[in-house]
Design an enzyme around this catalytic site. Structure first.
Site: not given
Length: 469
Positions: A327-328
Site C-alpha cells: 500500500h505504500g
C-alpha cells in the site's frame, strides 16, 4: 485525470462515441487503448515510458510462453515475475530502504534515490503484469485457443494493463478473467440500468460522503488533534473509517460502472466489509480483488494452509505484512499489515484450540462485528497519520483529553456524513439475512435521491485516497 472532474466526463463522452460509432467499430480495441494512454498521460506524459515498457516486456514473455517449441518457459516466467517486482521495488521502495539503511542523508552519490518519483498506478499495473505472465503459464491454452500474433498480443496486453477505468486504483483484474472478454462490443448489449446504479452509488460515496468527510477529518492530524476532546477524537476515527470506505469503494464502483459502458466486467471489490463478524470475513469483503490476488499469486504458491499449522501461520503473516507494504513505501503500512496478520493468526488459533464453541446468536454476532470494526478503525490510523509514533500519540490523547470541551458542530457533521455508510452496510446485512424480503422496486426513487444529493451536496473535490498507493 480524476473521475470526479469535468474533463473526465468530456473524455468519457468522446471515447464512448468513437468506440460505438458504426464505421469505426472495427477499431474499438485501438480506440479504447489510445484513450487509456491519453487518460494515464493527462498530467504527466513521461509516465507513459515505464507503462509502455511494462506492456512490451509482459507481452513478449507471454508470446514466448505461447510458443509450443520454446523450451525454457519456466525460466521466462521467473524472469517476468522478477522484472515486474524489480521495477516496483526500484520506483516505489528504493527510497524507503535507502533511508532505513543509509539514513535520510545517505552517501552523496546515492542522493538521487530519494528523488525517484512514484509513477501513479504502478502498484496496480505491476500486479496486472504478474497476473498476466503467471496465468498464461498456468492455463494459457484455456485463455487463447491458438497462438496470438505478436502485434495483436501487444494491443490486447495494452488494454489489459492500461484499461483506463481500473488503471490507477483497481480493481485488480486477473488476466484469465479479462482476456476472454476482449472482443467487439455492441451498443445494444450495454447494461444501462446496472451501469447507472453502480455509477450513481459510486459518485455518491465519493463526492457526497468521502469528499465532505475529507473536509472534516483533517483534524485527525497533529497539532489539531491535541485540541479536541476524547469524544471528538473517537468520532474522527469512525468518521475516517467511513471516509476511506466511501472513497475507495466509490472509486471501484465508478470503475466498474464505466467498464460496463465499454462492454467489460470488472470484479466486485467491496461487499459490505463493515458487517464482518471476524477478520477472515473482513478480508473476503474488503478490497476483494487485492485479497484474491494475494491468495492466488502469493499465499497459495507459498504453500497456503497445506503444510501444517505453523507454515500456515507464517504464510498468513508474510502475506499480510507484504500486502501492507504494497500500500505504500513507509513502514507504517507494513505495521498496518502486520496488525491485520496478527489478528488473523490469533483468530485462527482460537478457532482451532478453544475447548468450547462460542454461541451463535444475533446479539453475539453483533458484538463480534463491533469488535472487528473497532479494530479495523484503529488500524486505519496508520493510513491517516504520518508514522507509527504519531498514531500512538493519538491513542494517548484519548485518555488525556477527557476534560476538553467537545466541538459539537464538528461531531454533528461527522455523524451526519458517516451515517449513510452505516445505513448502506445495514442494508447489506439485511439483504444477506433476508434476501426474499428485499424490495428492489423502490430502488429507482432511492437512486434518484442519491443523484439529487450528488448535484446539490457534493464536497470540495479531493484526490482519491488510493491514488497515493
Amino acid at each position: 485525470m480524476n473521475f470526479n472532474s469535468f474533463g473526465f466526463f468530456i473524455f468519457l463522452l468522446i471515447t464512448f462515441v468513437l468506440y460505438y460509432i458504426p464505421f469505426l467499430k472495427r477499431f474499438q480495441l485501438l480506440t479504447v487503448v489510445a484513450a487509456s494512454f491519453y487518460f494515464y498521460a493527462y498530467t504527466d506524459p513521461w509516465l507513459l515510458i515505464l507503462l509502455l515498457f511494462s506492456i512490451f516486456w509482459n507481452a513478449s514473455i507471454v508470446y514466448l510462453i505461447q510458443t509450443p517449441d520454446f523450451g525454457s518457459k519456466k525460466a521466462v516466467l521467473g524472469l517476468g515475475v522478477i522484472l515486474n517486482l524489480s521495477v516496483l521495488f526500484f520506483f516505489k521502495y528504493s527510497g524507503l530502504f535507502a533511508k532505513t539503511f543509509l539514513g535520510s542523508g545517505g552517501p552523496s552519490e546515492l542522493h538521487w534515490i530519494f528523488l525517484i518519483p512514484l509513477p501513479i498506478g504502478i502498484s496496480f499495473y505491476t500486479f496486472h503484469g504478474i497476473s498476466m505472465v503467471v496465468d498464461f503459464y498456468r492455463i494459457g491454452s484455456e485463455i487463447f485457443k491458438e497462438k496470438v500474433p505478436y502485434p495483436k498480443l501487444i494491443l490486447q496486453s495494452s488494454l489489459y494493463i492500461n484499461f483506463f477505468p481500473q488503471l490507477v486504483a483497481g480493481p485488480i483484474v486477473k488476466a484469465k478473467e479479462f482476456f476472454p472478454q476482449i472482443k467487439t462490443k455492441d451498443f445494444k448489449d450495454i447494461p444501462w440500468i446496472q451501469a447507472a446504479k453502480i455509477l450513481i452509488l459510486g459518485y455518491f460515496l465519493k463526492t457526497v460522503i468521502a469528499d465532505n468527510l475529507n473536509d472534516l477529518t483533517f483534524v485527525i492530524d497533529f497539532p489539531y488533534n491535541a485540541h479536541h476532546s476524547t469524544l471528538t477524537l473517537i468520532l474522527l476515527i469512525f468518521g475516517y473509517s467511513a471516509q476511506i470506505f466511501a472513497d475507495f469503494a466509490g472509486y471501484s464502483l465508478i470503475a466498474i460502472g464505466t467498464a460496463f459502458l465499454f462492454g467489460y466486467k470488472l470484479p466486485t471489490n467491496f461487499n459490505f466489509p463493515y458487517i464482518s463478524s471476524n477478520f477472515s470475513e473482513f478480508w473476503r469483503r474488503w478490497h476483494i480483488s487485492l485479497s484474491t490476488w494475494l491468495r492466488d499469486y502469493l499465499y497459495i504458491p507459498l504453500g497456503g494452509n497445506r503444510k501444517g499449522n505453523f507454515r500456515t501461520y507464517i504464510n498468513l503473516f508474510l502475506v499480510m505484512a507484504l500486502g501492507g507494504l504494497w500500500h505504500g513505501a513507509e513502514w507504517r503500512y507494513m505495521v498496518w499489515g502486520i496488525g491485520h496478520g496478527l489478528l488473523l493468526l490469533i483468530e485462527r488459533f482460537l478457532d482451532q484450540n478453544l475447548p468450547f464453541k462460542l454461541p451463535e446468536n444475533r446479539f453475539f454476532s453483533f458484538l463480534k462485528a463491533g469488535f472487528v470494526f473497532l479494530s479495523v478503525s484503529l488500524l486505519w490510523l496508520l493510513f491517516r497519520l504520518p508514522d507509527f509514533g504519531t498514531a500512538i500519540k493519538y491513542l494517548k490523547l484519548l485518555g488525556t483529553n477527557l476534560s476538553l470541551g467537545t466541538d459539537w458542530e464538528l461531531c454533528t457533521f461527522i455523524i451526519f456524513f458517516s451515517i449513510p455508510v452505516f445505513f448502506y452496510h445495514f442494508y447489506g446485512w439485511y439483504k444477506e439475512k433476508y434476501p426474499e424480503e428485499t424490495i428492489e422496486n423502490v430502488s429507482v426513487i432511492g437512486y434518484a435521491f442519491l443523484l439529487f444529493l450528488i448535484v446539490l451536496n457534493k464536497g470540495p473535490s479531493a484526490a482519491f485516497i488510493y491514488f497515493q498507493f
